[in-house]
Enzyme design. Structure first.
Site, mmCIF file in Angstrom:
data_model
loop_
_atom_site.group_PDB
_atom_site.id
_atom_site.type_symbol
_atom_site.label_atom_id
_atom_site.label_comp_id
_atom_site.label_asym_id
_atom_site.label_seq_id
_atom_site.Cartn_x
_atom_site.Cartn_y
_atom_site.Cartn_z
ATOM 1 N N GLN A 166 117.850 10.804 78.889
ATOM 2 C CA GLN A 166 118.077 11.795 77.840
ATOM 3 C C GLN A 166 119.586 12.055 77.674
ATOM 4 O O GLN A 166 120.107 12.088 76.556
ATOM 5 C CB GLN A 166 117.354 13.105 78.186
ATOM 6 C CG GLN A 166 117.517 14.180 77.144
ATOM 7 C CD GLN A 166 116.837 13.830 75.824
ATOM 8 O OE1 GLN A 166 115.688 13.437 75.811
ATOM 9 N NE2 GLN A 166 117.554 13.958 74.725
ATOM 10 N N ARG A 223 108.339 8.437 85.612
ATOM 11 C CA ARG A 223 108.473 9.892 85.400
ATOM 12 C C ARG A 223 107.621 10.572 86.462
ATOM 13 O O ARG A 223 106.416 10.344 86.551
ATOM 14 C CB ARG A 223 107.999 10.290 83.996
ATOM 15 C CG ARG A 223 107.918 11.795 83.813
ATOM 16 C CD ARG A 223 107.718 12.231 82.382
ATOM 17 N NE ARG A 223 108.932 12.044 81.597
ATOM 18 C CZ ARG A 223 109.135 12.578 80.396
ATOM 19 N NH1 ARG A 223 108.208 13.343 79.839
ATOM 20 N NH2 ARG A 223 110.258 12.354 79.749
ATOM 21 N N ARG A 259 117.165 7.861 71.701
ATOM 22 C CA ARG A 259 116.470 7.482 72.940
ATOM 23 C C ARG A 259 116.063 6.000 72.880
ATOM 24 O O ARG A 259 116.110 5.296 73.887
ATOM 25 C CB ARG A 259 115.218 8.357 73.150
ATOM 26 C CG ARG A 259 115.497 9.836 73.435
ATOM 27 C CD ARG A 259 116.242 10.040 74.736
ATOM 28 N NE ARG A 259 115.579 9.389 75.846
ATOM 29 C CZ ARG A 259 114.565 9.918 76.555
ATOM 30 N NH1 ARG A 259 114.128 11.123 76.276
ATOM 31 N NH2 ARG A 259 114.035 9.238 77.559
ATOM 32 N N HIS A 299 117.350 14.041 84.263
ATOM 33 C CA HIS A 299 116.798 13.326 83.101
ATOM 34 C C HIS A 299 117.932 12.452 82.518
ATOM 35 O O HIS A 299 118.452 12.718 81.436
ATOM 36 C CB HIS A 299 116.273 14.342 82.071
ATOM 37 C CG HIS A 299 115.336 13.759 81.059
ATOM 38 N ND1 HIS A 299 114.941 12.429 81.056
ATOM 39 C CD2 HIS A 299 114.693 14.329 79.982
ATOM 40 C CE1 HIS A 299 114.121 12.211 80.052
ATOM 41 N NE2 HIS A 299 113.950 13.344 79.388
ATOM 42 N N ASP A 358 117.052 23.902 76.059
ATOM 43 C CA ASP A 358 115.815 23.224 76.452
ATOM 44 C C ASP A 358 114.792 24.316 76.803
ATOM 45 O O ASP A 358 115.155 25.499 76.928
ATOM 46 C CB ASP A 358 116.085 22.287 77.652
ATOM 47 C CG ASP A 358 114.853 21.469 78.042
ATOM 48 O OD1 ASP A 358 113.928 21.320 77.222
ATOM 49 O OD2 ASP A 358 114.818 20.978 79.195
#
Ligand code: CP
Ligand code: NVA
Length: 299
Positions: free
Chosen positions: A131, A101, A285, A128, A218
């Site tokens: 995700q 990340r 996830r 991402h 988001d």
């Protein structure tokens, strides 16, 4: 040849679907292939905070029999100026895979260029992809299909939005993005996706959510953007609240990758309401992390 998962479009459509189906198998059968990562050591470098990604990868690796090694970039010589090239080449001699990340997507591309082991993107400023795979799995579970589903993303055209657009391209989801001027998703991503599916950009959230099966939002300010007061002002009319939700289909589901800034991009009422599937997204996830690791490490 090693493969990486840096952005959704690194996978072909059939690969993406088979990983989602594999994740569904992992979810329904906890004993499945407990040993597929035995003897493998997976490094994880986090240059930004994380709850879901870090913990779900750690647990996924453990449950598949591998050894997770979490490293903050501050602990590595990277923080004292060692190059990405040298770091990637050296870590490739010890590890079997690396999860990263970081900030710029170029950093992870550079890492993947020099690493001789698979590199997984655990979030960059631009993408991402892990995700987005969990999100597609969640929509499939809730709606029974992906092709033809209408997804309305409301808010900042950020990393999560870019990856959702790419995932829509692979799955045939029709995606509307409601965002103010200056917050649009990457043009390169939109253009690539338009070759495969319908991608529309709206300035009015109410228009974007009409007939939507899924409403997604988001945070307005992503990690690293915390001080951008002007950007937050621009986004103030892009809140997912009860009024906006009432414009979508009555059985629309509400999604958010979390963490949420309650009262900003989404109200408590909607996030905690009956149409919200955010905890299923978070759980998925774990299952999709397993599918990604197994695919890249045992192919
Ligand atoms: N959704 C997500 O990636 O959460 P974390 O930042 O907690 O990993
Ligand atoms: N867009 C958010 C996602 C966090 C999971 C960020 O980058 O901070």
């Amino acid at each position: 040849m090693k493969r990486d998962y840096l952005r959704v479009l690194d996978l072909k459509r059939d690969e993406f679907f088979s990983l989602i189906n594999r994740a569904i198998e992992f979810k329904s059968n906890k004993d499945l292939l407990k040993s597929s990562l035995v003897g493998k050591c997976i490094g994880m470098i986090f240059e930004k905070p994380s709850t879901r990604t870090r913990v779900s990868f750690d647990v996924a690796i453990y449950q598949l029999g591998g050894h997770p090694m979490c490293l903050s970039s501050k602990e590595l010589q990277l923080s004292r100026g060692e190059t990405i090239k040298d770091t990637a080449q050296v870590l490739s001699r010890y590890l079997d895979c690396i999860v990263i990340r970081t900030f710029s997507h170029k950093t992870i591309e550079e890492f993947a260029k020099w690493a001789t082991i698979p590199v997984i993107n655990a979030l960059t400023d631009e993408h991402h992809p892990c995700q987005a795979m969990a999100d597609m799995m969640t929509i499939l579970e809730k709606k029974g299909k992906l092709e033809g589903i209408k997804l309305a993303y409301v808010g900042d055209g950020n990393n999560v939005a870019n990856s959702l657009i790419e995932a829509s391209a692979l799955t045939g989801i029709k995606i509307n993005i409601a965002t103010p001027q200056g917050c649009e998703p990457l043009e390169e991503v939109v253009q690539k996706a338009k070759a495969f599916t319908e991608v529309k950009i709206f300035s009015d959230p109410e228009q974007a959510v009409l007939q939507a099966d899924v409403i997604y939002t988001d945070v307005w300010l992503s990690m690293g953007e915390e001080g951008s007061i002007e950007k937050k002002k621009k986004l103030k009319n892009f809140q997912v609240n009860t009024k906006l939700l009432s414009k979508a289909k009555p059985d629309a589901i509400v999604m958010h990758c979390l963490p949420a800034h309650r009262g900003e991009e989404i109200t408590d009422e909607v996030l905690d309401g009956p149409q919200s599937v955010v905890l299923d997204q978070a759980e998925n996830r774990l299952h999709t992390s397993k599918a990604i690791l197994e695919f890249l490490l045992t192919m």
